[in-house]
Design an enzyme around this catalytic site. Structure first.
Site, PDB file in Angstrom:
ATOM      1  CG  ASP A  31      -2.058   0.963   1.131  1.00  0.00           C
ATOM      2  OD1 ASP A  31      -3.209   0.511   1.085  1.00  0.00           O
ATOM      3  OD2 ASP A  31      -1.799   2.182   1.086  1.00  0.00           O
ATOM      4  CG  ASN A  87     -12.279  -0.354   3.808  1.00  0.00           C
ATOM      5  OD1 ASN A  87     -12.629  -0.773   4.916  1.00  0.00           O
ATOM      6  ND2 ASN A  87     -11.130   0.270   3.620  1.00  0.00           N
ATOM      7  CD  GLN A  94     -14.671  -0.459  -2.690  1.00  0.00           C
ATOM      8  OE1 GLN A  94     -15.787  -0.797  -2.272  1.00  0.00           O
ATOM      9  NE2 GLN A  94     -14.102  -1.025  -3.739  1.00  0.00           N
ATOM     10  CB  SER A  95     -10.690   5.540  -1.653  1.00  0.00           C
ATOM     11  OG  SER A  95      -9.549   4.755  -1.423  1.00  0.00           O
ATOM     12  CB  VAL A  96      -9.108   1.933  -5.128  1.00  0.00           C
ATOM     13  CG1 VAL A  96      -8.759   1.393  -6.506  1.00  0.00           C
ATOM     14  CG2 VAL A  96      -8.122   3.035  -4.719  1.00  0.00           C
ATOM     15  CG  HIS A 100      -8.689  -2.971  -2.410  1.00  0.00           C
ATOM     16  ND1 HIS A 100      -9.625  -2.278  -3.158  1.00  0.00           N
ATOM     17  CD2 HIS A 100      -8.502  -2.243  -1.286  1.00  0.00           C
ATOM     18  CE1 HIS A 100      -9.969  -1.174  -2.517  1.00  0.00           C
ATOM     19  NE2 HIS A 100      -9.305  -1.129  -1.364  1.00  0.00           N
ATOM     20  CG  HIS A 102      -7.003  -2.776   3.100  1.00  0.00           C
ATOM     21  ND1 HIS A 102      -6.281  -1.629   2.911  1.00  0.00           N
ATOM     22  CD2 HIS A 102      -8.220  -2.542   2.555  1.00  0.00           C
ATOM     23  CE1 HIS A 102      -7.028  -0.727   2.281  1.00  0.00           C
ATOM     24  NE2 HIS A 102      -8.217  -1.258   2.047  1.00  0.00           N
TER      25      HIS A 102
HETATM   26  P1  DGP Z   1      -9.718   1.543   0.182  1.00  0.00           P
HETATM   27  O1  DGP Z   1      -9.851   2.820   0.959  1.00  0.00           O
HETATM   28  O2  DGP Z   1     -10.199   0.318   0.952  1.00  0.00           O
HETATM   29  O3  DGP Z   1     -10.327   1.646  -1.199  1.00  0.00           O
HETATM   30  O4  DGP Z   1      -8.156   1.317   0.007  1.00  0.00           O
HETATM   31  C1  DGP Z   1      -7.409   1.857  -1.024  1.00  0.00           C
HETATM   32  C2  DGP Z   1      -5.959   1.777  -0.614  1.00  0.00           C
HETATM   33  O5  DGP Z   1      -5.168   1.988  -1.772  1.00  0.00           O
HETATM   34  C3  DGP Z   1      -5.507   2.823   0.405  1.00  0.00           C
HETATM   35  O6  DGP Z   1      -5.013   2.151   1.572  1.00  0.00           O
HETATM   36  C4  DGP Z   1      -4.379   3.583  -0.280  1.00  0.00           C
HETATM   37  C5  DGP Z   1      -3.996   2.686  -1.417  1.00  0.00           C
HETATM   38  N1  DGP Z   1      -3.567   3.350  -2.629  1.00  0.00           N
HETATM   39  C6  DGP Z   1      -4.184   4.391  -3.244  1.00  0.00           C
HETATM   40  N2  DGP Z   1      -3.547   4.700  -4.383  1.00  0.00           N
HETATM   41  C7  DGP Z   1      -2.511   3.821  -4.511  1.00  0.00           C
HETATM   42  C8  DGP Z   1      -1.502   3.613  -5.493  1.00  0.00           C
HETATM   43  O7  DGP Z   1      -1.436   4.303  -6.526  1.00  0.00           O
HETATM   44  N3  DGP Z   1      -0.624   2.615  -5.270  1.00  0.00           N
HETATM   45  C9  DGP Z   1      -0.688   1.819  -4.157  1.00  0.00           C
HETATM   46  N4  DGP Z   1       0.234   0.858  -4.024  1.00  0.00           N
HETATM   47  N5  DGP Z   1      -1.638   1.980  -3.205  1.00  0.00           N
HETATM   48  C10 DGP Z   1      -2.533   2.962  -3.391  1.00  0.00           C
END
Ligand code: DGP
Length: 114
Positions: A31, A87, A94-96, A100, A102
């Site tokens: 992350d 999430n 959840q942001s992406v 996924h 964690h």
């Molecule tokens: P969530 O909030 O559950 O959708 O988690 C998204 C996670 O992704 C957060 O912990 C930060 C991580 N993240 C966001 N952008 C990037 C990226 O470009 N590369 C990596 N390796 N992680 C990222």
């Protein structure tokens, strides 16, 4: 909800990531904003936006992700002290929008997470 996320780009090799595991069905990478000394994201290659978008046909894939998560935790030397988090949806942080897991560890983990 677009399927083309940063995680989709990482899965297709179009964006860099610190990859710690990959196979035909999934890959895992560190992350970028770790919440603990060990914070790895495990994603399916298939772009399922949220866990709630998974269907019956994804059952084997979801089971595979859980077992791979345990292998990664072992590989990272976490023993049995780690947490898996999914999430699901914006209101659950959840942001992406590419499913996924964690995998978090390397420090004492409190409960509830908040
Ligand atoms: P969530 O909030 O559950 O959708 O988690 C998204 C996670 O992704 C957060 O912990 C930060 C991580 N993240 C966001 N952008 C990037 C990226 O470009 N590369 C990596 N390796 N992680 C990222």
């Amino acid at each position: 909800m677009s399927e083309d996320t940063i995680f989709g780009k990482i899965a297709r090799g179009e964006m860099d990531a610190n990859i710690v595991y990959e196979d035909d069905l999934c890959l895992a990478f560190r992350d970028l904003y770790p919440a603990a000394p060990m914070h790895i994201l495990l994603i399916p290659r298939k772009p399922i936006p949220r866990l709630c978008d998974a269907v019956e046909d994804d059952k084997e894939l979801l089971g595979h992700l859980m077992l791979v998560a345990t292998k990664i935790a072992e590989q990272e030397g976490l023993g049995d002290a780690y947490r898996l988090v999914v999430n699901n949806g914006e209101k659950a942080s959840q942001s992406v929008f590419h499913l996924h897991l964690h995998i978090i560890g390397g420090r004492p983990l409190q409960w509830p997470p908040g």
